[in-house]
Scaffold this motif. Structure first.
Motif, short mmCIF file in Angstrom:
data_model
loop_
_atom_site.label_atom_id
_atom_site.label_comp_id
_atom_site.label_asym_id
_atom_site.label_seq_id
_atom_site.Cartn_x
_atom_site.Cartn_y
_atom_site.Cartn_z
N THR A 104 0.96 -1.30 -0.20
CA THR A 104 0.23 0.62 -0.18
C THR A 104 1.51 1.02 0.30
O THR A 104 1.86 1.42 0.51
CB THR A 104 -0.86 -0.07 1.65
OG1 THR A 104 -1.54 -1.25 1.21
CG2 THR A 104 -2.09 1.00 1.03
N THR A 105 0.85 2.71 -0.54
CA THR A 105 1.30 3.17 -0.46
C THR A 105 0.39 4.42 -1.47
O THR A 105 -1.04 4.51 -1.21
CB THR A 105 2.77 3.41 -1.58
OG1 THR A 105 3.29 4.92 -1.73
CG2 THR A 105 1.76 3.20 -3.57
N THR A 106 0.38 5.63 -1.47
CA THR A 106 0.24 7.00 -1.93
C THR A 106 0.76 7.35 -3.02
O THR A 106 1.77 7.44 -3.21
CB THR A 106 0.30 7.94 -0.66
OG1 THR A 106 1.34 8.33 -0.37
CG2 THR A 106 -0.98 7.25 0.57
N ARG A 107 0.01 8.70 -3.47
CA ARG A 107 0.67 9.26 -5.00
C ARG A 107 1.63 9.99 -4.23
O ARG A 107 2.78 10.19 -4.84
CB ARG A 107 -0.76 10.04 -5.10
CG ARG A 107 -1.48 9.51 -6.61
CD ARG A 107 -2.95 10.49 -6.59
NE ARG A 107 -3.84 9.69 -7.47
CZ ARG A 107 -3.74 8.92 -8.25
NH1 ARG A 107 -2.59 8.79 -8.69
NH2 ARG A 107 -4.97 8.66 -8.63
N ALA A 108 1.39 10.65 -3.40
CA ALA A 108 2.45 11.43 -2.74
C ALA A 108 3.69 11.20 -1.85
O ALA A 108 4.61 11.34 -3.31
CB ALA A 108 1.70 11.91 -1.20
N ASP A 109 3.79 9.82 -1.56
CA ASP A 109 4.98 8.81 -1.52
C ASP A 109 5.73 8.04 -2.85
O ASP A 109 6.75 8.24 -2.86
CB ASP A 109 4.47 7.97 -0.63
CG ASP A 109 4.21 8.13 0.53
OD1 ASP A 109 4.64 9.23 1.20
OD2 ASP A 109 4.07 7.12 2.13
N ILE A 110 4.44 8.66 -4.35
CA ILE A 110 4.86 7.83 -5.09
C ILE A 110 6.15 9.15 -5.66
O ILE A 110 6.91 8.10 -6.22
CB ILE A 110 4.16 7.24 -5.75
CG1 ILE A 110 3.12 5.65 -5.62
CG2 ILE A 110 4.58 6.74 -7.53
CD1 ILE A 110 1.85 5.78 -6.37
N ILE A 111 5.43 10.14 -5.76
CA ILE A 111 5.89 11.77 -6.19
C ILE A 111 7.13 11.73 -5.88
O ILE A 111 8.51 12.13 -5.88
CB ILE A 111 4.80 12.38 -6.45
CG1 ILE A 111 4.57 11.63 -7.40
CG2 ILE A 111 6.14 13.88 -7.12
CD1 ILE A 111 4.87 12.35 -8.87
#
Length: 448
Positions: A104-111
């Protein structure tokens, strides 16, 4: 007769030096076989020797090396040269495989992870592995940003995503082209970082390519093979992340799954960087200011946010960016696609309130966007304006005017500060919360 000197140039397929990179681009590549099969023969005889051998001086016509066609407006350097490795565990084939899954991750963490490689200028390699264990090629870059348990390649990344339409793209999604007949011929994958403007013809791409990881404005879908790229959204986005069904937002097909949870009226697509900055005057500046006020930036504005870009908008935007932990160029006060996405979706962290939280007694509630509150800059030594007069008269009306020897006026002075301090202490505030300078909560209580 002196024998002419010949030299064969054989560019290495995996060498990153400027010479080999240049010759790989300009030399013809025959159908099949190694690129080294194409060789250039260079005549290096001197003019004097040629004159002696042939009896006259004649200018030999230059033979141009075949050049790849140049697309209008697209420098050849923007083309990827991205052969890639196969699936492999973190840190390489000899490492212990990790349990498979979809973290699980978030868009903010991906960027954020993508930006780390860009900032580190991670060099491109299809065989080397960075310190975090991910292979330094395009598919390893996406594997890292999506936090996958192993290094994938363009032929396997799609299993971790859901196919989406162009209009549904959001930061953290990917654009993938896999060429199954010849994976090293054009196959590439990039991370979508947001549209650069409202036309949706260019976007910010995060990618691993030669010579190192970069972010760059890129034509949709890519410089080459544009019609063969497919958009995917990571399956492991955390619940509540914009673009996932549990949040009540739009599903990948653009529909709203739950009418009881309508999308935010402010969920406007990012209009592009051209709408913000010095000289900008449009409705998006007003919308940006209102969203920033709602997230704790009311103290930066001396009047309500409006359509003309001002330094208040820049400082408020920068404060919001810094609240997310961003620094340097990522907190420049100009809203990019990620800043806008967090604001319109309510994501990220609010701007921390300052100056009205006491160490003793009940803390002063944070109340930004208070009607009539002009901002802290109006109440500082040397300030002269109508709001100082308005404040003083209200202090007198509330019974806190004993420090005035003459009627309240427009110039800020010690009587104003002591009157405000007395009012704040009457609220039970102490320490920094009773410093004599009116914040939004002081103003709200004073004029309520």
């Amino acid at each position: 007769m002196e024998t002419p000197v010949f030299e064969e140039i054989d560019p290495e397929n995996d060498c990153d030096c400027p010479g080999c990179v240049h010759w790989r681009r300009v030399l013809p590549r025959p159908a099949g076989g190694h690129p080294a099969a194409a060789r250039t023969v260079i005549l290096a005889a001197t003019a004097a020797t040629a004159a002696t051998a042939f009896g006259a001086l004649h200018a030999a016509p230059a033979v141009a090396a075949p050049q790849a066609p140049v697309r209008p407006g697209a420098p050849r350097a923007d083309e990827p040269d991205t052969p890639q490795g196969d699936k492999a565990p973190l840190h390489g084939p000899g490492a212990k495989p990790a349990p498979m899954g979809t973290p699980t991750t978030t868009r903010a963490d991906i960027i954020r992870r993508a930006k780390q490689w860009v900032a580190a200028r991670v060099p491109y390699s299809m065989s080397e592995y960075w310190g975090d264990g991910y292979r330094q090629d395009c598919s390893g870059f996406v594997s890292m940003a999506w936090s996958l348990p192993r290094n994938e390649w363009t032929g396997s990344l799609a299993q971790y995503g859901v196919r989406i339409a162009k209009d549904d793209l959001q930061p953290g999604d990917i654009l993938l082209f896999h060429n199954p007949s010849n994976p090293e011929n054009g196959s590439h994958v990039v991370i979508f970082g947001g549209w650069t403007d409202y036309t949706h013809t260019y976007y910010l791409a995060y990618e691993e390519t030669r010579p190192y990881a970069r972010k760059q404005a890129t034509p949709y879908a890519y410089w080459s093979n544009s019609d063969r790229y497919v958009a995917y959204r990571y399956k492991g986005l955390a619940a509540g992340t914009p673009g996932t069904e549990p949040d009540g937002g739009a599903t990948p097909d653009g529909t709203n799954p739950d009418p009881a949870k309508p999308q935010s009226p402010d969920a406007t697509p990012y209009p592009g960087a051209a709408y913000f900055g010095p000289g900008a005057n449009n409705k998006y500046v007003t919308q940006l200011g209102r969203m920033l006020v709602a997230r704790g930036a009311g103290s930066f504005y001396t009047s309500g946010p409006g359509p003309r870009w001002s330094d208040a908008d820049r400082r408020a935007t920068q404060a919001f960016q810094q609240a997310q932990g961003w620094r340097g160029g990522d907190a420049d006060g100009l809203p990019g696609a990620q800043t806008w996405t967090l604001l319109v979706t309510g994501g990220g962290k609010d701007i921390a309130a300052k100056g009205e939280t006491g160490a003793a007694g009940p803390p002063a509630p944070s109340s930004h966007g208070v009607p009539g509150y002009p901002g802290r800059a109006m109440f500082r030594p040397g300030a002269t304006n109508k709001y100082v007069t308005q404040l003083g008269r209200q202090l007198v009306k509330k019974g806190f005017g004993k420090y005035y020897t003459t009627g309240p006026g427009p110039r800020w002075g010690e009587p104003d500060r002591r009157g405000v301090e007395a009012f704040q202490r009457a609220q039970g505030w102490r320490g920094g919360a009773a410093d004599g300078y009116p914040g939004p909560e002081t103003w709200r209580r004073l004029f309520s």
